[in-house]
Write an enzyme that holds these catalytic residues in place. Structure first.
Site, mmCIF file in Angstrom:
data_model
loop_
_atom_site.group_PDB
_atom_site.id
_atom_site.type_symbol
_atom_site.label_atom_id
_atom_site.label_comp_id
_atom_site.label_asym_id
_atom_site.label_seq_id
_atom_site.Cartn_x
_atom_site.Cartn_y
_atom_site.Cartn_z
ATOM 1 C CB CYS A 186 -5.706 -1.268 -15.512
ATOM 2 S SG CYS A 186 -4.613 -2.071 -16.851
ATOM 3 C CB CYS B 129 -0.861 -0.049 1.281
ATOM 4 S SG CYS B 129 -2.142 -1.268 1.456
ATOM 5 C CG ASP C 249 -11.065 -4.900 -19.259
ATOM 6 O OD1 ASP C 249 -10.307 -3.897 -18.830
ATOM 7 O OD2 ASP C 249 -11.404 -5.861 -18.712
ATOM 8 C CD GLN D 194 -10.795 -6.541 -12.649
ATOM 9 O OE1 GLN D 194 -10.013 -6.107 -11.666
ATOM 10 N NE2 GLN D 194 -10.845 -6.000 -13.683
ATOM 11 C CD GLU E 272 -7.241 -12.050 -23.319
ATOM 12 O OE1 GLU E 272 -6.196 -11.791 -23.476
ATOM 13 O OE2 GLU E 272 -8.262 -11.389 -22.787
ATOM 14 C CG ASN F 15 -15.478 -9.224 -15.360
ATOM 15 O OD1 ASN F 15 -16.178 -9.937 -14.381
ATOM 16 N ND2 ASN F 15 -15.116 -8.157 -15.207
ATOM 17 C CB CYS G 151 -2.241 -8.110 5.140
ATOM 18 S SG CYS G 151 -2.515 -6.864 3.494
ATOM 19 C CG PHE H 299 -7.595 -6.425 -24.665
ATOM 20 C CD1 PHE H 299 -6.394 -6.769 -24.812
ATOM 21 C CD2 PHE H 299 -7.990 -5.401 -25.405
ATOM 22 C CE1 PHE H 299 -5.411 -6.320 -25.804
ATOM 23 C CE2 PHE H 299 -7.032 -4.756 -26.334
ATOM 24 C CZ PHE H 299 -5.802 -5.166 -26.787
#
Length: 433
Positions: free
Chosen positions: A389, A75, A362, A263, A313, A297, A154, A292
């Site tokens: 992303c 993090c 994606d 995900q 893909e 999903n 964590c 992709f």
């Protein structure tokens, strides 16, 4: 040591200051703070530094929940209040679209976010025997280091997984190959949790007994992975149910293997899929491309709305799993999947696939430059939903779609898939007039 006034955050969550015309990226610093910093990397045009003392605290600063924050590299933003993290990521997206893409969305979408703790249902933990630390360590790497953080908890992992960090150390320490097991991959599904141990040597009968006892105690399934991800196999129990995640609004259950990409944040993924469907608005009779597509999903929710959808893909294994998901959810009559290297897409190749009314893209962090360059300015899909992303590659590709292909950037917004990190997911809607 020098001081600086922090002006903003960069895309990785570092404070940004300018000192004598040079940009300084300061770990642990927030906007509006005055800090003393220590440089650990110096380049001609910029420096990377660590905040050593905070003289003026930002109103966004909060106390990190995790005792390992600052050492563990998992993090980077726990010192920043949660809603401020989301707002900062939205600013990163807007800045990238304007600066790199020279585009501006007509509307900013409300940020998508979910629980800030216990969200990470997938993780890859490093393992190493460290005599100076008293034995085996299991955890994420330290910041800017190949060393493994000495972690006992964590908070971004679900509690039942966080509670296993120390027991996993103890388990590995009992094994004959304790120093030949560099990684444990965690995959938590709706009803099953799998721990994949990367074993570089064969295990003994005694090792197998330790694994079985651990699996029974913690209600997990143990897999071994002797070589690459394709070699992973269940050790115990062999007859456990398959890993799955669910998209309840669409009546979809997605089976997957523990080494396959899914995900990590199940709650946010459901909201993200729902927004993508609202923006794309699939209709019966439409033909839609899902580029992709991964395991499907987005493909399967599109099909559930009655549209015919082609998922593409680059890996045969993912395409096989997508076909399996379509059959499992009785959607094979509306879906088709193809293996394709979308990073080498051409306009001729895309034309051969036929006309698409709409498209969902994606891509991984590299973006989809060759794909968007291949979309016909005259006959391309009337609507494109782009899930990203990486704000920088989204902005780069948006520049092509808007300024070359003639699309309008109707809306864009962030998806806070990874709270307390600098990672920025986002979604954008492009339309033809």
């Amino acid at each position: 040591m020098p001081q600086a006034r922090i002006e903003s955050l960069d895309h990785e969550g570092h404070g940004v200051a300018r000192v004598e015309g040079k940009t300084i990226f300061v770990d642990g610093a927030l906007p509006f703070e005055t800090v003393t910093y220590n440089t650990y990397r110096k380049k001609p045009n910029f420096e990377n530094a660590q905040a050593m003392q905070i003289h003026t605290e930002s109103f966004m600063r909060t106390k990190p929940k995790c005792p390992h924050f600052g050492v563990c590299g998992g993090c980077s933003l726990q010192h920043m209040e949660f809603t401020a993290q989301v707002a900062a990521k939205q600013r990163v997206l807007e800045d990238n679209l304007e600066r790199i893409g020279t585009v501006k969305p007509e509307t900013l979408l409300p940020a998508i976010y979910g629980p800030q703790w216990g969200y990470r249902h997938r993780a890859r933990l490093s393992v190493r025997d460290v005599a100076k630390k008293g034995g085996v360590l299991v955890g994420f790497h330290e910041k800017r280091s190949s060393f493994i953080a000495d972690m006992t908890e964590c908070h971004v992992l679900p509690k039942f997984l966080s509670d296993q960090l120390v027991p996993m150390r103890e388990l590995v320490g009992k094994l004959s190959i304790y120093n030949r097991m560099p990684q444990i991959e965690i995959a938590a599904g709706e009803h099953v949790t799998v721990l994949v141990f990367r074993n570089m040597d064969a295990i003994t009968e005694a090792d197998e007994a330790h694994f079985k006892a651990y699996a029974d105690q913690w209600n997990v399934q143990i897999w071994l992975q002797p070589k690459g991800p394709d070699t992973a196999y269940p050790l115990y129990p062999k007859d456990a149910p398959a890993l799955t995640y669910e998209l309840p609004e669409y009546g979809i259950t997605m089976p997957f293997k523990p080494t396959e990409f899914t995900q990590v944040n199940h709650a946010v993924n459901r909201v993200m899929v729902d927004r993508a469907m609202r923006l794309l608005d699939p209709q019966p009779g439409e033909v839609i491309a899902d580029m992709f597509c991964g395991l499907g999903n987005f493909t399967l929710p599109i099909a559930r709305r009655g549209a015919k959808v082609l998922g593409m893909e680059g890996l045969q294994q993912l395409v096989d799993r997508a076909f399996e998901g379509a059959r499992f959810n009785q959607l094979e009559h509306l879906t088709d999947f193809k293996v394709a290297n979308l990073f080498e897409m051409t306009e001729e190749w895309l034309d051969k696939l036929g006309h698409f009314d709409k498209m969902l893209i994606d891509p991984p962090r590299d973006g989809a430059m060759e794909l968007v360059k291949s979309i016909s300015a005259e006959h391309g899909p009337k609507r494109i939903v782009y899930v990203s992303c990486s704000p920088s590659t989204l902005a780069r590709d948006a520049n092509v779609l808007v300024n070359v292909k003639g699309y309008k950037l109707r809306s864009a917004g962030v998806v806070n898939m990874f709270p307390h990190t600098g990672h920025v997911e986002s979604m954008a809607l492009f339309e033809k007039d």
